[in-house]
Design a protein around this motif. Structure first.
Motif, PDB file in Angstrom:
ATOM      1  N   HIS A   1       0.840  -1.206   0.000  1.00  0.00           N
ATOM      2  CA  HIS A   1       0.000   0.000   0.000  1.00  0.00           C
ATOM      3  C   HIS A   1       0.874   1.255   0.000  1.00  0.00           C
ATOM      4  CE1 HIS A   1      -3.324   2.644   0.813  1.00  0.00           C
ATOM      5  NE2 HIS A   1      -2.677   3.137   1.853  1.00  0.00           N
ATOM      6  N   TRP A   2       1.890   1.254   0.825  1.00  0.00           N
ATOM      7  CA  TRP A   2       2.798   2.396   0.895  1.00  0.00           C
ATOM      8  C   TRP A   2       3.513   2.597  -0.436  1.00  0.00           C
ATOM      9  CZ3 TRP A   2       8.117   3.108   0.554  1.00  0.00           C
ATOM     10  CH2 TRP A   2       8.571   4.339   1.002  1.00  0.00           C
ATOM     11  N   ALA A   3       3.967   1.505  -1.060  1.00  0.00           N
ATOM     12  CA  ALA A   3       4.671   1.590  -2.340  1.00  0.00           C
ATOM     13  C   ALA A   3       3.754   2.149  -3.427  1.00  0.00           C
ATOM     14  CB  ALA A   3       5.206   0.223  -2.747  1.00  0.00           C
ATOM     15  N   ARG A   4       2.490   1.726  -3.418  1.00  0.00           N
ATOM     16  CA  ARG A   4       1.536   2.263  -4.397  1.00  0.00           C
ATOM     17  C   ARG A   4       1.326   3.756  -4.197  1.00  0.00           C
ATOM     18  NH1 ARG A   4      -3.384  -1.778  -4.415  1.00  0.00           N
ATOM     19  NH2 ARG A   4      -2.537  -1.878  -2.337  1.00  0.00           N
ATOM     20  N   ALA A   5       1.241   4.179  -2.954  1.00  0.00           N
ATOM     21  CA  ALA A   5       1.043   5.595  -2.656  1.00  0.00           C
ATOM     22  C   ALA A   5       2.249   6.418  -3.111  1.00  0.00           C
ATOM     23  CB  ALA A   5       0.792   5.789  -1.166  1.00  0.00           C
ATOM     24  N   VAL A   6       3.436   5.913  -2.867  1.00  0.00           N
ATOM     25  CA  VAL A   6       4.649   6.620  -3.294  1.00  0.00           C
ATOM     26  C   VAL A   6       4.710   6.687  -4.820  1.00  0.00           C
ATOM     27  CG1 VAL A   6       7.173   6.482  -3.362  1.00  0.00           C
ATOM     28  CG2 VAL A   6       5.952   6.115  -1.217  1.00  0.00           C
ATOM     29  N   ARG A   7       4.375   5.577  -5.478  1.00  0.00           N
ATOM     30  CA  ARG A   7       4.380   5.552  -6.949  1.00  0.00           C
ATOM     31  C   ARG A   7       3.386   6.574  -7.495  1.00  0.00           C
ATOM     32  NH1 ARG A   7       1.644   3.017 -11.187  1.00  0.00           N
ATOM     33  NH2 ARG A   7       2.979   2.561 -12.974  1.00  0.00           N
TER      34      ARG A   7
ATOM     35  N   TYR B   1       2.258   9.291  -6.043  1.00  0.00           N
ATOM     36  CA  TYR B   1       2.755  10.631  -5.760  1.00  0.00           C
ATOM     37  C   TYR B   1       3.848  11.035  -6.755  1.00  0.00           C
ATOM     38  CZ  TYR B   1       4.863  14.550  -3.338  1.00  0.00           C
ATOM     39  OH  TYR B   1       5.368  15.778  -3.041  1.00  0.00           O
ATOM     40  N   LEU B   2       4.782  10.140  -7.014  1.00  0.00           N
ATOM     41  CA  LEU B   2       5.871  10.460  -7.940  1.00  0.00           C
ATOM     42  C   LEU B   2       5.360  10.665  -9.361  1.00  0.00           C
ATOM     43  CD1 LEU B   2       8.671   8.082  -6.643  1.00  0.00           C
ATOM     44  CD2 LEU B   2       8.531  10.568  -6.409  1.00  0.00           C
ATOM     45  N   ARG B   3       4.380   9.872  -9.780  1.00  0.00           N
ATOM     46  CA  ARG B   3       3.806  10.040 -11.126  1.00  0.00           C
ATOM     47  C   ARG B   3       3.106  11.395 -11.240  1.00  0.00           C
ATOM     48  NH1 ARG B   3       2.562   6.489 -14.790  1.00  0.00           N
ATOM     49  NH2 ARG B   3       0.382   7.124 -14.872  1.00  0.00           N
TER      50      ARG B   3
ATOM     51  N   ALA C   1       1.527  11.112 -14.974  1.00  0.00           N
ATOM     52  CA  ALA C   1       0.100  10.817 -14.911  1.00  0.00           C
ATOM     53  C   ALA C   1      -0.685  11.784 -15.807  1.00  0.00           C
ATOM     54  CB  ALA C   1      -0.400  10.887 -13.486  1.00  0.00           C
ATOM     55  N   GLN C   2      -0.240  13.020 -15.871  1.00  0.00           N
ATOM     56  CA  GLN C   2      -0.908  14.004 -16.722  1.00  0.00           C
ATOM     57  C   GLN C   2      -0.794  13.613 -18.188  1.00  0.00           C
ATOM     58  OE1 GLN C   2       0.570  17.961 -16.220  1.00  0.00           O
ATOM     59  NE2 GLN C   2      -1.147  18.894 -17.264  1.00  0.00           N
ATOM     60  N   TYR C   3       0.362  13.116 -18.594  1.00  0.00           N
ATOM     61  CA  TYR C   3       0.541  12.649 -19.967  1.00  0.00           C
ATOM     62  C   TYR C   3      -0.372  11.456 -20.242  1.00  0.00           C
ATOM     63  CZ  TYR C   3       2.618  10.430 -24.038  1.00  0.00           C
ATOM     64  OH  TYR C   3       2.802   9.843 -25.264  1.00  0.00           O
ATOM     65  N   ASP C   4      -0.484  10.545 -19.297  1.00  0.00           N
ATOM     66  CA  ASP C   4      -1.362   9.381 -19.465  1.00  0.00           C
ATOM     67  C   ASP C   4      -2.814   9.810 -19.615  1.00  0.00           C
ATOM     68  OD1 ASP C   4       0.827   7.726 -19.337  1.00  0.00           O
ATOM     69  OD2 ASP C   4       0.532   7.234 -17.207  1.00  0.00           O
ATOM     70  N   ARG C   5      -3.248  10.781 -18.811  1.00  0.00           N
ATOM     71  CA  ARG C   5      -4.619  11.287 -18.927  1.00  0.00           C
ATOM     72  C   ARG C   5      -4.829  11.958 -20.281  1.00  0.00           C
ATOM     73  NH1 ARG C   5      -3.782  12.314 -13.323  1.00  0.00           N
ATOM     74  NH2 ARG C   5      -2.989  14.391 -13.756  1.00  0.00           N
ATOM     75  N   HIS C   6      -3.818  12.689 -20.752  1.00  0.00           N
ATOM     76  CA  HIS C   6      -3.911  13.332 -22.066  1.00  0.00           C
ATOM     77  C   HIS C   6      -4.072  12.274 -23.160  1.00  0.00           C
ATOM     78  CE1 HIS C   6      -3.140  16.014 -25.420  1.00  0.00           C
ATOM     79  NE2 HIS C   6      -2.223  15.152 -25.831  1.00  0.00           N
ATOM     80  N   CYS C   7      -3.304  11.196 -23.076  1.00  0.00           N
ATOM     81  CA  CYS C   7      -3.391  10.126 -24.069  1.00  0.00           C
ATOM     82  C   CYS C   7      -4.781   9.494 -24.074  1.00  0.00           C
ATOM     83  CB  CYS C   7      -2.336   9.061 -23.805  1.00  0.00           C
ATOM     84  SG  CYS C   7      -0.664   9.613 -24.168  1.00  0.00           S
ATOM     85  N   GLU C   8      -5.353   9.275 -22.900  1.00  0.00           N
ATOM     86  CA  GLU C   8      -6.700   8.711 -22.812  1.00  0.00           C
ATOM     87  C   GLU C   8      -7.728   9.625 -23.463  1.00  0.00           C
ATOM     88  OE1 GLU C   8      -7.609   7.815 -18.755  1.00  0.00           O
ATOM     89  OE2 GLU C   8      -5.833   6.546 -18.534  1.00  0.00           O
ATOM     90  N   ARG C   9      -7.654  10.935 -23.150  1.00  0.00           N
ATOM     91  CA  ARG C   9      -8.587  11.892 -23.766  1.00  0.00           C
ATOM     92  C   ARG C   9      -8.388  11.957 -25.268  1.00  0.00           C
ATOM     93  NH1 ARG C   9      -7.114  15.133 -19.437  1.00  0.00           N
ATOM     94  NH2 ARG C   9      -5.761  16.335 -20.798  1.00  0.00           N
ATOM     95  N   HIS C  10      -7.144  11.940 -25.714  1.00  0.00           N
ATOM     96  CA  HIS C  10      -6.846  12.008 -27.143  1.00  0.00           C
ATOM     97  C   HIS C  10      -7.435  10.802 -27.870  1.00  0.00           C
ATOM     98  CE1 HIS C  10      -4.562  13.425 -30.624  1.00  0.00           C
ATOM     99  NE2 HIS C  10      -4.370  12.139 -30.888  1.00  0.00           N
ATOM    100  N   ARG C  11      -7.251   9.622 -27.318  1.00  0.00           N
ATOM    101  CA  ARG C  11      -7.802   8.410 -27.946  1.00  0.00           C
ATOM    102  C   ARG C  11      -9.327   8.450 -27.979  1.00  0.00           C
ATOM    103  NH1 ARG C  11      -3.669   5.768 -24.608  1.00  0.00           N
ATOM    104  NH2 ARG C  11      -1.923   5.301 -25.985  1.00  0.00           N
ATOM    105  N   LEU C  12      -9.942   9.024 -26.964  1.00  0.00           N
ATOM    106  CA  LEU C  12     -11.392   9.100 -26.899  1.00  0.00           C
ATOM    107  C   LEU C  12     -11.954  10.090 -27.918  1.00  0.00           C
ATOM    108  CD1 LEU C  12     -14.008   8.300 -25.396  1.00  0.00           C
ATOM    109  CD2 LEU C  12     -13.577  10.225 -23.872  1.00  0.00           C
TER     110      LEU C  12
END
Length: 62
Positions: free
Chosen positions: A5-11, A13-15, A21-32
């Motif tokens: 759980h701690w490792a997921r939270a750190v991951r 936060y770092l993304r 994470a913002q780039y990933d969200r942009h890619c999802e919106r772009h594909r949609l």
């Protein structure tokens, strides 16, 4: 279990901190919204984002 759980939270936060994470969200919106056009690379996305930020100078303090 707590370590996982701690490792997921750190991951997460770092993304968020690095903008990955913002780039990933942009890619999802772009594909949609533009399914027939290729998704921009991370470098192309950074250039587009920088141009957009520079064009909107009223949103910055300096």
């Amino acid at each position: 279990m707590r370590i996982r759980h701690w490792a997921r939270a750190v991951r997460w936060y770092l993304r968020e901190l690095t903008g990955e994470a913002q780039y990933d969200r942009h890619c999802e919106r772009h594909r949609l919204h533009h399914p027939l056009t290729p998704v921009p690379t991370r470098r192309e996305y950074q250039v587009l984002r920088t141009r957009h930020q520079e064009a909107r100078t009223h949103s910055r303090c300096c």
